[in-house]
Design an enzyme around this catalytic site. Structure first.
Site, PDB file in Angstrom:
ATOM      1  N   ASP A   2       0.854  -1.180   0.000  1.00 27.65           N
ATOM      2  CA  ASP A   2       0.000   0.000   0.000  1.00 27.65           C
ATOM      3  C   ASP A   2       0.901   1.245   0.000  1.00 27.65           C
ATOM      4  OD1 ASP A   2      -2.301   1.686   0.626  1.00 27.65           O
ATOM      5  OD2 ASP A   2      -1.438   1.747   2.655  1.00 27.65           O
ATOM      6  N   ASP A   4      -0.177   5.110   0.980  1.00 25.49           N
ATOM      7  CA  ASP A   4      -0.361   6.069   2.077  1.00 25.49           C
ATOM      8  C   ASP A   4      -0.502   5.341   3.416  1.00 25.49           C
ATOM      9  OD1 ASP A   4      -0.358   7.958   0.048  1.00 25.49           O
ATOM     10  OD2 ASP A   4      -2.540   8.088  -0.031  1.00 25.49           O
TER      11      ASP A   4
HETATM   12 MG   LIG Z   1      -2.938   3.030   3.519  1.00 21.96          MG
END
Ligand SMILES: [Mg+2]
Ligand SMILES: [Zn+2]
Length: 187
Positions: A2, A4
């Site tokens: 992932d 952020d």
């Molecule tokens: Mg995230």
């Protein structure tokens, strides 16, 4: 991985390049993956585009910057895939019930087709429960990091999953080190 909250600080919508900042350990983590023959792929939901908060060009700027930072540190991202859609908000073409908004598997399927990723031997590392659900949806393993939303997800919501994360780590670098060492002990 992932983006952020996992590779970079979770600041809400990254609607300008100036809001994007990698964690201090992220380049090291990716370099470690490179040296151990793992594909290093980023999969990120960016529904701020569908919501009209920022244009898709911001995502390209951010990813160019991220790739530059990786290269400067001797690391390489094999691909950076994003979903700009939202099923019910905004205007077409971004308002779309797509197959790539995590935890739907479209972005990982792209890695399978375009890069030859073996999903059954892959890990998804993220700070949201949706990242774990994504992993399990394709037969991969899921690692939860406590950076970003991760600590709250772990303490408040993980019990609702009905399955324990395959690994829980303080941050991405610890997750990568443990995955590479075969230490997949839970929590
Ligand atoms: Mg995230
Ligand atoms: Zn999508």
């Amino acid at each position: 991985m992932d983006r952020d909250g996992t590779l970079s600080h979770e600041v809400g919508y990254v609607n300008h390049l100036s809001r994007f900042k990698l964690f201090s350990w992220s380049v090291d983590a990716v370099r470690l993956l490179n040296r151990n023959d793992f594909l290093a792929v980023v999969v990120t939901n960016q529904a701020g585009v569908a919501r009209g908060y920022f244009p898709e060009s911001v995502i390209h700027d951010v990813h160019a910057s991220m790739n530059h930072s990786m290269q400067a540190g001797g690391a390489r991202l094999d691909a950076v895939y994003f979903c700009p859609h939202h099923p019910s908000v905004g205007e077409p073409p971004y308002r779309l019930d797509c197959d790539c908004r995590k935890p739907k598997p479209g972005l990982l399927k792209r890695a399978e087709v375009e890069l030859g990723a073996d999903l059954s031997r892959s890990w998804v590392v993220g700070d949201r429960l949706g990242d774990l659900k994504l992993a399990w949806a394709v037969g991969a393993r899921g690692a939860l990091v406590k950076s970003g939303y991760g600590l709250g997800e772990w303490e408040q919501h993980a019990p609702t999953l009905g399955r324990a994360p395959d690994l829980v780590a303080e941050h991405l670098l610890e997750a990568v080190e443990r995955i590479l060492s075969g230490v997949e002990a839970r929590a």
